[in-house]
Design a protein around this motif. Sequence first.
Motif, PDB file in Angstrom:
ATOM      1  N   ARG A  39      33.637  31.229  -3.795  1.00 15.60           N
ATOM      2  CA  ARG A  39      34.686  30.292  -4.179  1.00 15.60           C
ATOM      3  C   ARG A  39      34.136  28.869  -4.316  1.00 15.60           C
ATOM      4  O   ARG A  39      34.511  28.137  -5.242  1.00 15.60           O
ATOM      5  N   ALA A  40      33.249  28.489  -3.421  1.00  7.85           N
ATOM      6  CA  ALA A  40      32.663  27.150  -3.497  1.00  7.85           C
ATOM      7  C   ALA A  40      31.841  26.984  -4.770  1.00  7.85           C
ATOM      8  O   ALA A  40      31.879  25.934  -5.419  1.00  7.85           O
ATOM      9  N   VAL A  41      31.102  28.029  -5.131  1.00 13.20           N
ATOM     10  CA  VAL A  41      30.266  27.970  -6.337  1.00 13.20           C
ATOM     11  C   VAL A  41      31.119  27.839  -7.588  1.00 13.20           C
ATOM     12  O   VAL A  41      30.915  26.942  -8.421  1.00 13.20           O
ATOM     13  N   VAL A  42      32.098  28.734  -7.758  1.00 14.74           N
ATOM     14  CA  VAL A  42      32.889  28.718  -8.994  1.00 14.74           C
ATOM     15  C   VAL A  42      33.740  27.451  -9.101  1.00 14.74           C
ATOM     16  O   VAL A  42      34.030  26.981 -10.210  1.00 14.74           O
ATOM     17  N   ALA A  43      34.112  26.888  -7.959  1.00 14.56           N
ATOM     18  CA  ALA A  43      34.918  25.664  -7.982  1.00 14.56           C
ATOM     19  C   ALA A  43      34.091  24.460  -8.408  1.00 14.56           C
ATOM     20  O   ALA A  43      34.640  23.486  -8.947  1.00 14.56           O
ATOM     21  N   ALA A  44      32.774  24.513  -8.185  1.00 11.22           N
ATOM     22  CA  ALA A  44      31.924  23.339  -8.400  1.00 11.22           C
ATOM     23  C   ALA A  44      31.289  23.271  -9.780  1.00 11.22           C
ATOM     24  O   ALA A  44      30.975  22.176 -10.258  1.00 11.22           O
TER      25      ALA A  44
END
Length: 394
Positions: free
Chosen positions: A226-231
């Motif tokens: 989730r952190a990756v796709v959000a960034a």
Amino acid sequence: MFETLQAQPADKILALMAQYRADPRETKIDLGVGVYKDATGLTPVMKAVKAAEHKLWEEQDSKSYVGLAGDPAFGDAMVELVLGDSVPRETVAAAATPGGTGAIRQAFELIQMARPDARVFLSNPTWPNHPSILKYLGMEIVDYRYFDDETRGVDFDGMTADLKTARKGDVVLLHGCCHNPTGANLNAVQWQEVIKVLLETGATPMVDIAYQGFGDGLEEDAAATRAVVAAVPEAIVAASCSKNFGIYRERTGILMAVSKDMSAKGLNQQTLAFLNRQNFSFPPDHGARVVTMILNDPTLKAQWIEELESVRVAMLGLRTQLAGELQRLSGSDRFGFLADHRGMFSRLGTTPEMVEKLRVDAGIYMVGDSRMNIAGLNAETVPVLAKAIVDAGI
């Protein structure tokens, strides 16, 4: 025509399974095959799955085709499970696939269509199907350092140094949680550093998340993805339901293409459907339907989460027991990494010769790179494995 075919390399895990079956020793232990086993050695069908299947049997009135991308309700349920609210749903194109492997294959073909000259960065080591499929497709592979054989943890300095050589148009394949084959995972701070490198290089992340719920919990295991796709501006996510729903043979997976440019979703969705058509037309529906029913029914979902949590806790217990037994027998804490690793697998970090010694001397079967399936153990076999490891001088 067939006389021109050439013999292909035998699958190492399947060959190991054959060796195991032929071994007459009653004390033999199978740590090779990557499936969850309970204390009796069975890969059980979850009660929530059985209940959903029974309900499906009662209610389903057609076996007609669903759609090239599968049932949209499955896509919605899986996007919510994996990505949560990290990105708006309208930024995510999704297509059902035959298992997580099918999602990986479709992802690589998507990359090849979009960027024929893309290099794909793979952790060293990684799941063997990653390089196998890429080589078959003729795509360029770049290894990045990952596992430290000395610490049995992540070689993070080496990893980031290698990832900084990526460039815009390249793809970096990351394991969302429970790294296969090592069990060694990045921490939250390290994930943020990886995201920083991705943003600096312009490389596109591809996350393979096959063990959500097997490490630290459903939400915790999804946090990095989730952190990756959000960034990042764009990302590719391949997810499997084989392990966390225990539906291996139903071949249930999903591929997601995420783009912050909402106008891109339509083309991305069309492309995923096109790729499905070229490879297998309509994806399997039974497993996807069962997963959708479970995730959309509060009672079934609660039951599934409880069962999954018991699986996760059982594996953590085996890890703790094995690390403790090895410390007792060896008088050393050098095996403490086993309790720190997460997921089904850990890598001992020893040589193929030592792995073969374990097989010959003690009937311990694991892959030659020393990857072992923790879920292949039980409370009675942990001391046997620990003694074999210490006796072998590992």
